[in-house]
Design a protein around this motif. Structure first.
Motif, PDB file in Angstrom:
ATOM      1  N   UNK A 177       4.202   1.212  15.678  1.00  0.00           N
ATOM      2  CA  UNK A 177       5.657   1.446  15.573  1.00  0.00           C
ATOM      3  C   UNK A 177       6.189   1.061  14.267  1.00  0.00           C
ATOM      4  N   UNK A 178       5.694   0.021  13.633  1.00  0.00           N
ATOM      5  CA  UNK A 178       6.378  -0.188  12.421  1.00  0.00           C
ATOM      6  C   UNK A 178       5.604   0.861  11.346  1.00  0.00           C
ATOM      7  N   UNK A 179       4.373   1.063  11.583  1.00  0.00           N
ATOM      8  CA  UNK A 179       3.691   1.942  10.717  1.00  0.00           C
ATOM      9  C   UNK A 179       4.423   3.468  10.816  1.00  0.00           C
ATOM     10  N   UNK A 180       4.660   3.892  11.951  1.00  0.00           N
ATOM     11  CA  UNK A 180       5.328   5.136  11.990  1.00  0.00           C
ATOM     12  C   UNK A 180       6.469   5.466  11.373  1.00  0.00           C
ATOM     13  N   UNK A 181       7.330   4.213  11.722  1.00  0.00           N
ATOM     14  CA  UNK A 181       8.639   4.102  11.093  1.00  0.00           C
ATOM     15  C   UNK A 181       8.547   3.906   9.760  1.00  0.00           C
ATOM     16  N   UNK A 182       7.842   3.227   8.977  1.00  0.00           N
ATOM     17  CA  UNK A 182       7.708   3.170   7.608  1.00  0.00           C
ATOM     18  C   UNK A 182       7.369   4.421   7.089  1.00  0.00           C
ATOM     19  N   UNK A 183       6.237   4.998   7.587  1.00  0.00           N
ATOM     20  CA  UNK A 183       5.879   6.531   7.078  1.00  0.00           C
ATOM     21  C   UNK A 183       7.015   7.520   7.236  1.00  0.00           C
ATOM     22  N   UNK A 184       7.892   7.341   8.258  1.00  0.00           N
ATOM     23  CA  UNK A 184       8.898   8.587   8.378  1.00  0.00           C
ATOM     24  C   UNK A 184      10.016   7.973   7.566  1.00  0.00           C
ATOM     25  N   UNK A 185      10.364   6.862   7.292  1.00  0.00           N
ATOM     26  CA  UNK A 185      11.743   6.452   6.687  1.00  0.00           C
ATOM     27  C   UNK A 185      11.439   6.560   5.142  1.00  0.00           C
ATOM     28  N   UNK A 186      10.259   6.649   4.617  1.00  0.00           N
ATOM     29  CA  UNK A 186      10.135   6.549   3.250  1.00  0.00           C
ATOM     30  C   UNK A 186       9.457   7.857   2.681  1.00  0.00           C
ATOM     31  N   UNK A 187      10.176   8.368   1.718  1.00  0.00           N
ATOM     32  CA  UNK A 187       9.856   9.705   1.241  1.00  0.00           C
ATOM     33  C   UNK A 187       8.324   9.518   0.132  1.00  0.00           C
ATOM     34  N   UNK A 188       8.202  10.514  -0.083  1.00  0.00           N
ATOM     35  CA  UNK A 188       6.876  10.635  -1.028  1.00  0.00           C
ATOM     36  C   UNK A 188       7.456   9.956  -2.291  1.00  0.00           C
ATOM     37  N   UNK A 211       0.832  -1.389   0.059  1.00  0.00           N
ATOM     38  CA  UNK A 211      -0.010  -0.022   0.167  1.00  0.00           C
ATOM     39  C   UNK A 211       0.759   1.351   0.110  1.00  0.00           C
ATOM     40  N   UNK A 212       1.992   1.074  -0.687  1.00  0.00           N
ATOM     41  CA  UNK A 212       2.926   2.447  -0.346  1.00  0.00           C
ATOM     42  C   UNK A 212       2.297   3.479  -1.464  1.00  0.00           C
ATOM     43  N   UNK A 213       1.673   3.005  -2.442  1.00  0.00           N
ATOM     44  CA  UNK A 213       1.085   4.075  -3.549  1.00  0.00           C
ATOM     45  C   UNK A 213      -0.076   4.799  -2.733  1.00  0.00           C
ATOM     46  N   UNK A 214      -0.834   4.158  -1.952  1.00  0.00           N
ATOM     47  CA  UNK A 214      -1.895   4.684  -1.242  1.00  0.00           C
ATOM     48  C   UNK A 214      -1.409   5.701  -0.138  1.00  0.00           C
ATOM     49  N   UNK A 215      -0.139   5.324   0.523  1.00  0.00           N
ATOM     50  CA  UNK A 215       0.438   6.270   1.359  1.00  0.00           C
ATOM     51  C   UNK A 215       0.944   7.316   0.977  1.00  0.00           C
ATOM     52  N   UNK A 216       1.601   7.168  -0.234  1.00  0.00           N
ATOM     53  CA  UNK A 216       2.025   8.336  -1.105  1.00  0.00           C
ATOM     54  C   UNK A 216       0.831   9.407  -1.446  1.00  0.00           C
ATOM     55  N   UNK A 217      -0.260   8.666  -2.057  1.00  0.00           N
ATOM     56  CA  UNK A 217      -1.573   9.520  -2.328  1.00  0.00           C
ATOM     57  C   UNK A 217      -1.990  10.178  -1.151  1.00  0.00           C
ATOM     58  N   UNK A 218      -2.052   9.752  -0.005  1.00  0.00           N
ATOM     59  CA  UNK A 218      -2.597  10.248   1.265  1.00  0.00           C
ATOM     60  C   UNK A 218      -1.886  11.692   1.337  1.00  0.00           C
ATOM     61  N   UNK A 219      -0.323  11.247   1.317  1.00  0.00           N
ATOM     62  CA  UNK A 219       0.487  12.528   1.791  1.00  0.00           C
ATOM     63  C   UNK A 219       0.307  13.538   0.648  1.00  0.00           C
ATOM     64  N   UNK A 220       0.220  13.194  -0.496  1.00  0.00           N
ATOM     65  CA  UNK A 220       0.210  14.210  -1.454  1.00  0.00           C
ATOM     66  C   UNK A 220      -1.327  14.976  -1.435  1.00  0.00           C
ATOM     67  N   UNK A 240      -2.739  11.419  10.534  1.00  0.00           N
ATOM     68  CA  UNK A 240      -3.732  10.723   9.817  1.00  0.00           C
ATOM     69  C   UNK A 240      -3.519   9.728   8.917  1.00  0.00           C
ATOM     70  N   UNK A 241      -2.198   9.603   8.257  1.00  0.00           N
ATOM     71  CA  UNK A 241      -1.801   8.571   7.710  1.00  0.00           C
ATOM     72  C   UNK A 241      -1.521   7.406   8.582  1.00  0.00           C
ATOM     73  N   UNK A 242      -1.157   7.509   9.617  1.00  0.00           N
ATOM     74  CA  UNK A 242      -0.889   6.166  10.769  1.00  0.00           C
ATOM     75  C   UNK A 242      -2.548   5.873  11.369  1.00  0.00           C
ATOM     76  N   UNK A 243      -3.364   6.917  11.500  1.00  0.00           N
ATOM     77  CA  UNK A 243      -4.654   6.541  11.720  1.00  0.00           C
ATOM     78  C   UNK A 243      -5.386   5.722  10.730  1.00  0.00           C
ATOM     79  N   UNK A 244      -5.290   5.998   9.557  1.00  0.00           N
ATOM     80  CA  UNK A 244      -5.821   5.580   8.439  1.00  0.00           C
ATOM     81  C   UNK A 244      -5.333   4.069   8.269  1.00  0.00           C
ATOM     82  N   UNK A 245      -4.166   3.676   8.637  1.00  0.00           N
ATOM     83  CA  UNK A 245      -3.506   2.426   8.220  1.00  0.00           C
ATOM     84  C   UNK A 245      -4.083   1.520   9.488  1.00  0.00           C
TER      85      UNK A 245
END
Length: 184
Positions: free
Chosen positions: A171-182, A86-95, A102-107
């Protein structure tokens, strides 16, 4: 946010089937091996002398704990793979302007729903697998007790395990969102 997360989960449900099967399988294995810790006919009191002698009750308890740790790590690995799908989904939410919370809450909403469905399926499946498992174990150990042993402690332990897994997943979600750029 809740409605959107559930709609997206329903839309992308085919991606979630593999994760649900993985969680159900590992939770079922955890539930079966918790019998070695909780079931009074299988669990023996471990004393300090047992620990020093590395005796059978201590080894059985260690085996059960080791299998629980492996199952939890498998669930975390499966959820990590699910997040990468769901990396594409996360990127779309950030965009779209969603902040990290909110992205962490969504996941998290999606993971909680998947866990609830998995726990329900696991509990229903345990009505069949537990008697089969106990039949084999009781026959091997020459124990003459009822194979229909369902203790509330078993299900409370699974509940505690699921809550611990959800904390690790946050914790994994927060780490994944922080470490992956848009861009990635």
């Amino acid at each position: 946010m809740l409605k959107f997360a559930l709609e997206m989960l329903w839309t992308e449900r085919k991606k979630a089937y593999g994760l649900i099967v993985s969680i159900v399988t590992t939770l079922s294995i955890c539930l079966l091996f918790l019998h070695f810790i909780i079931n009074p006919y299988l669990a023996k009191k471990v004393t300090y002398d047992d620990i020093l002698d590395f005796s059978e009750p201590y080894c059985i308890m260690l085996m059960g704990l080791f299998i629980l740790m492996v199952c939890v790590s498998l669930i975390c690995y499966s959820c990590n793979y699910y997040m990468k799908l769901h990396a594409r989904e996360i990127g779309m939410l950030k965009m779209a302007g969603f902040n990290q919370g909110k992205v962490v809450l969504y996941q998290l909403i999606q993971m909680i729903m998947l866990m609830i469905v998995s726990v329900i399926i696991t509990c229903c499946l345990s009505l069949v697998t537990t008697p089969i498992f106990l039949t084999v174990v009781y026959r091997y150990c020459h124990i003459h007790q009822s194979i229909f042993y369902f203790n509330t402690r078993l299900f409370s332990m699974i509940g505690i395990l699921v809550i611990c897994i959800l904390v690790v997943l946050i914790g994994m979600q927060v780490n994944y969102i922080n470490n992956n750029s848009l861009s990635s």
